[in-house]
Enzyme design. Structure first.
Site, PDB file in Angstrom:
ATOM      1  CB  THR A 264      -1.055   0.110   1.220  1.00 37.54           C
ATOM      2  OG1 THR A 264      -1.300   1.265   1.370  1.00 37.54           O
ATOM      3  CG2 THR A 264      -0.217  -0.578   2.545  1.00 37.54           C
ATOM      4  CG  ASP A 265      -0.994   4.867  -0.985  1.00 35.86           C
ATOM      5  OD1 ASP A 265      -1.680   4.372  -0.038  1.00 35.86           O
ATOM      6  OD2 ASP A 265      -1.778   6.023  -1.343  1.00 35.86           O
ATOM      7  CD  GLU A 266      -3.104   3.589   4.476  1.00 38.46           C
ATOM      8  OE1 GLU A 266      -2.994   3.683   5.635  1.00 38.46           O
ATOM      9  OE2 GLU A 266      -4.335   3.216   3.924  1.00 38.46           O
TER      10      GLU A 266
ATOM     11  CE  LYS B 276       0.065  -4.477   3.032  1.00 37.80           C
ATOM     12  NZ  LYS B 276      -0.485  -5.899   2.600  1.00 37.80           N
TER      13      LYS B 276
ATOM     14  CE1 TYR C 144      -3.049  -2.376   5.888  1.00 35.44           C
ATOM     15  CE2 TYR C 144      -3.172   0.007   5.605  1.00 35.44           C
ATOM     16  CZ  TYR C 144      -3.060  -1.510   5.249  1.00 35.44           C
ATOM     17  OH  TYR C 144      -3.106  -1.702   4.109  1.00 35.44           O
TER      18      TYR C 144
HETATM   19  P1  NAD Z   1      -9.620  -6.826   3.373  1.00 37.31           P
HETATM   20  O1  NAD Z   1      -9.802  -6.595   4.696  1.00 37.31           O
HETATM   21  O2  NAD Z   1     -10.792  -6.653   2.508  1.00 37.31           O
HETATM   22  O3  NAD Z   1      -9.384  -8.491   2.863  1.00 37.31           O
HETATM   23  C1  NAD Z   1      -8.491  -9.259   3.710  1.00 37.31           C
HETATM   24  C2  NAD Z   1      -8.620 -10.654   3.484  1.00 37.31           C
HETATM   25  O4  NAD Z   1      -7.658 -11.444   4.204  1.00 37.31           O
HETATM   26  C3  NAD Z   1      -9.971 -11.105   3.965  1.00 37.31           C
HETATM   27  O5  NAD Z   1     -10.712 -12.129   3.110  1.00 37.31           O
HETATM   28  C4  NAD Z   1      -9.539 -11.739   5.267  1.00 37.31           C
HETATM   29  O6  NAD Z   1     -10.435 -12.817   5.691  1.00 37.31           O
HETATM   30  C5  NAD Z   1      -8.218 -12.562   4.880  1.00 37.31           C
HETATM   31  N1  NAD Z   1      -7.066 -12.679   5.803  1.00 37.31           N
HETATM   32  C6  NAD Z   1      -6.874 -11.830   6.956  1.00 37.31           C
HETATM   33  N2  NAD Z   1      -6.069 -12.425   7.775  1.00 37.31           N
HETATM   34  C7  NAD Z   1      -5.732 -13.696   7.221  1.00 37.31           C
HETATM   35  C8  NAD Z   1      -4.976 -14.584   7.615  1.00 37.31           C
HETATM   36  N3  NAD Z   1      -4.200 -14.684   8.734  1.00 37.31           N
HETATM   37  N4  NAD Z   1      -4.855 -15.734   6.596  1.00 37.31           N
HETATM   38  C9  NAD Z   1      -5.646 -15.965   5.639  1.00 37.31           C
HETATM   39  N5  NAD Z   1      -6.365 -14.832   5.206  1.00 37.31           N
HETATM   40  C10 NAD Z   1      -6.654 -13.895   6.150  1.00 37.31           C
HETATM   41  O7  NAD Z   1      -8.457  -6.119   2.587  1.00 37.31           O
HETATM   42  P2  NAD Z   1      -8.398  -5.406   1.221  1.00 37.31           P
HETATM   43  O8  NAD Z   1      -9.130  -4.107   1.268  1.00 37.31           O
HETATM   44  O9  NAD Z   1      -8.959  -6.578   0.062  1.00 37.31           O
HETATM   45  O10 NAD Z   1      -6.943  -5.276   1.127  1.00 37.31           O
HETATM   46  C11 NAD Z   1      -6.213  -6.620   0.305  1.00 37.31           C
HETATM   47  C12 NAD Z   1      -4.707  -6.303   0.206  1.00 37.31           C
HETATM   48  O11 NAD Z   1      -4.527  -5.017  -0.453  1.00 37.31           O
HETATM   49  C13 NAD Z   1      -4.113  -5.801   1.705  1.00 37.31           C
HETATM   50  O12 NAD Z   1      -2.865  -6.695   1.936  1.00 37.31           O
HETATM   51  C14 NAD Z   1      -3.934  -4.462   1.778  1.00 37.31           C
HETATM   52  O13 NAD Z   1      -3.035  -4.024   2.563  1.00 37.31           O
HETATM   53  C15 NAD Z   1      -3.876  -4.205   0.435  1.00 37.31           C
HETATM   54  N6  NAD Z   1      -4.161  -2.906   0.036  1.00 37.31           N
HETATM   55  C16 NAD Z   1      -5.520  -2.402   0.155  1.00 37.31           C
HETATM   56  C17 NAD Z   1      -5.947  -0.966  -0.409  1.00 37.31           C
HETATM   57  C18 NAD Z   1      -7.329  -0.713  -0.136  1.00 37.31           C
HETATM   58  O14 NAD Z   1      -7.598   0.398  -0.504  1.00 37.31           O
HETATM   59  N7  NAD Z   1      -8.344  -1.473   0.491  1.00 37.31           N
HETATM   60  C19 NAD Z   1      -4.958  -0.307  -1.019  1.00 37.31           C
HETATM   61  C20 NAD Z   1      -3.887  -0.773  -1.321  1.00 37.31           C
HETATM   62  C21 NAD Z   1      -3.358  -2.154  -0.836  1.00 37.31           C
HETATM   63  P1  TYD Z   2     -10.234   4.547   4.837  1.00 41.31           P
HETATM   64  O1  TYD Z   2     -11.046   4.192   4.117  1.00 41.31           O
HETATM   65  O2  TYD Z   2     -10.211   3.910   6.386  1.00 41.31           O
HETATM   66  O3  TYD Z   2      -8.780   4.347   4.490  1.00 41.31           O
HETATM   67  P2  TYD Z   2      -7.345   4.628   4.610  1.00 41.31           P
HETATM   68  O4  TYD Z   2      -7.198   5.179   6.180  1.00 41.31           O
HETATM   69  O5  TYD Z   2      -6.610   3.507   4.852  1.00 41.31           O
HETATM   70  O6  TYD Z   2      -6.711   5.610   3.842  1.00 41.31           O
HETATM   71  O7  TYD Z   2     -10.376   6.094   5.236  1.00 41.31           O
HETATM   72  C1  TYD Z   2     -10.265   6.775   4.362  1.00 41.31           C
HETATM   73  C2  TYD Z   2      -9.970   8.401   4.637  1.00 41.31           C
HETATM   74  O8  TYD Z   2     -11.376   8.608   5.258  1.00 41.31           O
HETATM   75  C3  TYD Z   2      -9.272   8.679   5.860  1.00 41.31           C
HETATM   76  O9  TYD Z   2      -8.524   9.849   6.131  1.00 41.31           O
HETATM   77  C4  TYD Z   2      -9.806   8.469   7.046  1.00 41.31           C
HETATM   78  C5  TYD Z   2     -11.319   9.018   6.631  1.00 41.31           C
HETATM   79  N1  TYD Z   2     -12.532   8.452   7.314  1.00 41.31           N
HETATM   80  C6  TYD Z   2     -13.199   9.288   7.736  1.00 41.31           C
HETATM   81  O10 TYD Z   2     -13.266  10.597   7.723  1.00 41.31           O
HETATM   82  N2  TYD Z   2     -14.678   8.728   8.247  1.00 41.31           N
HETATM   83  C7  TYD Z   2     -14.590   7.453   8.320  1.00 41.31           C
HETATM   84  O11 TYD Z   2     -15.970   6.864   8.845  1.00 41.31           O
HETATM   85  C8  TYD Z   2     -13.534   6.524   7.806  1.00 41.31           C
HETATM   86  C9  TYD Z   2     -13.954   4.839   7.908  1.00 41.31           C
HETATM   87  C10 TYD Z   2     -12.722   7.168   7.383  1.00 41.31           C
END
Ligand code: NAD
Ligand code: TYD
Length: 352
Positions: free
Chosen positions: A135-137, A164, A160
């Protein structure tokens, strides 16, 4: 036939990736391993349950024996590691599980992949690759100017993003030390179907549809760089196929928006198209998130120039598709939240 071990494939991006790959390739075999935490839902994969190229295994990526069994039984070509605890707010209230899954789970997968793929000293099965979905985070927070490039130093702030970043360092170490073929992708915030309604966009859509308060943290001026999930899936597929071994690729579509703008965009669309009672009066400013990163912004030039990737869905189109998906899948929201998400926000912010 290439065999992909997709971890976390029942989550938001993982399930979109499984759908994307099975639709795009007839010769891709997908093994989805997921422990089905609160964020993992087999509902997301119902339509492909019977696909002969798809198998689901319920297991934890920290479980060495379970991961080894999968490698023993299947000739895995690629590991695509999505499995993670992914919500920043949860990492603030309960950091340890983030270290467990995101760090220890990743190192366990690296070890098992290394053991099964090793063909000699620093040599591995032909064409194999471990792709770490990051992630970019991990880069921390930007000021008003500039973008994250692949050489921006890692400076995570939340448990988090720290977990990562730790996983990224371990993946890189397995390349530097053992020459394990790896790539790391670092994508900006995703949105789209199947996102658990604790993240900003699905939470706001779901709350608006129920006339609940719409919580905005702090002043609402924090900026995130939003990408439609299918464009992330496309990028991951391209990195698996053509990414240079050992490299990191940033993924993002220059789509920066303030949180308050996102919330108002959703309100406006629902107000005009669905429900006149949804308006700005639902917005509730709440206590800021601890350590809240101010701005994320990805420089995607490397993946564009080297691999020819580009985003296909503009924010204007993507957000409408997403709102309509949630409108048409109210049963999905009910089945995945099962009441727990309401309790979570009541506990955190005292909102209904
Ligand atoms: P999510 O939380 O929706 O899904 C995570 C999945 O992993 C779930 O299905 C959960 O059951 C499974 N999981 C958790 N712990 C586990 C374990 N110990 N063993 C097996 N399975 C397990 O997450 P997401 O938003 O789909 O993100 C997926 C990946 O992409 C993550 O690695 C996250 O860091 C990365 N990512 C997410 C975003 C975003 O905006 N959501 C952006 C960039 C990168
Ligand atoms: P989020 O979807 O949790 O993603 P991330 O923190 O990983 O970027 O949050 C996106 C942005 O929105 C973040 O700046 C936090 C803010 N936020 C709110 O203002 N209200 C909310 O209820 C949530 C979940 C997030």
């Amino acid at each position: 036939m290439k065999t992909y071990l997709v971890t976390g494939g029942a989550g938001f991006i993982g399930s979109n990736f499984v759908h994307y790959m099975l639709k795009r390739y007839n010769d891709a075999k997908i093994i989805n391993v997921d422990s089905l935490t609160y964020a993992g839902n087999l509902e997301n994969l119902k339509s492909i349950e019977g696909n002969p190229n798809y198998t689901f295994v319920k297991a934890n990526i920290c479980d060495k024996e379970a991961m080894s069994r999968i490698f023993e039984k299947n000739d895995i070509d690629y590991v695509v590691n999505f499995a993670a605890e992914s919500h920043v707010d949860r990492s603030i209230s309960d950091p340890e599980i983030f270290v467990e899954t995101n760090v220890k789970g990743t190192v366990n997968l690296l070890n098992v992949a290394k053991e099964f793929w090793q063909a000699g000293e620093d040599e591995y099965k032909n064409g194999c690759k471990f792709l770490q979905v990051s992630t970019d985070e991990v880069y921390g927070s930007l000021g008003a100017e500039g973008f994250f490039t692949e050489s921006t130093p890692l400076c995570p702030h939340s448990p988090y993003s720290a977990s990562k970043a730790s996983a990224d360092m371990l993946v890189k170490a397995y390349f530097d030390t053992f020459k394990l073929p790896i790539n790391i992708t670092r994508c900006s915030n995703n949105y789209g179907p199947y996102q658990f309604p604790e993240k900003l966009i699905p939470l706001i859509i779901n709350n608006a549809l129920h006339h609940r308060d719409l919580p905005i943290y702090g002043d609402g001026l924090n900026i995130r760089d939003w990408l439609y999930v299918e464009d992330h899936c496309k990028a991951i597929d391209m990195v698996i196929r053509s990414g240079k071994i050992g490299e990191v690729y940033n993924i993002g579509g220059h789509n920066e928006r303030m949180n308050v703008t996102i919330v108002k965009t959703i309100i406006e669309y629902i107000n005009e198209n669905v429900d006149k009672e949804v308006d700005d009066t639902l917005i509730t400013y709440v206590k800021d998130r601890k350590g809240h990163d101010r701005r994320y912004g990805i420089d995607p030039e490397k993946i564009k120039n080297d691999l020819g990737w580009y985003p296909e869905t503009s924010f204007e189109v993507g957000i409408k598709k997403t709102i309509n998906w949630y409108l048409n899948n109210k049963e999905w929201i009910k089945s995945v939240t099962n009441g727990q998400y309401k309790d979570y926000y009541e506990k955190m912010y005292g909102i209904n």
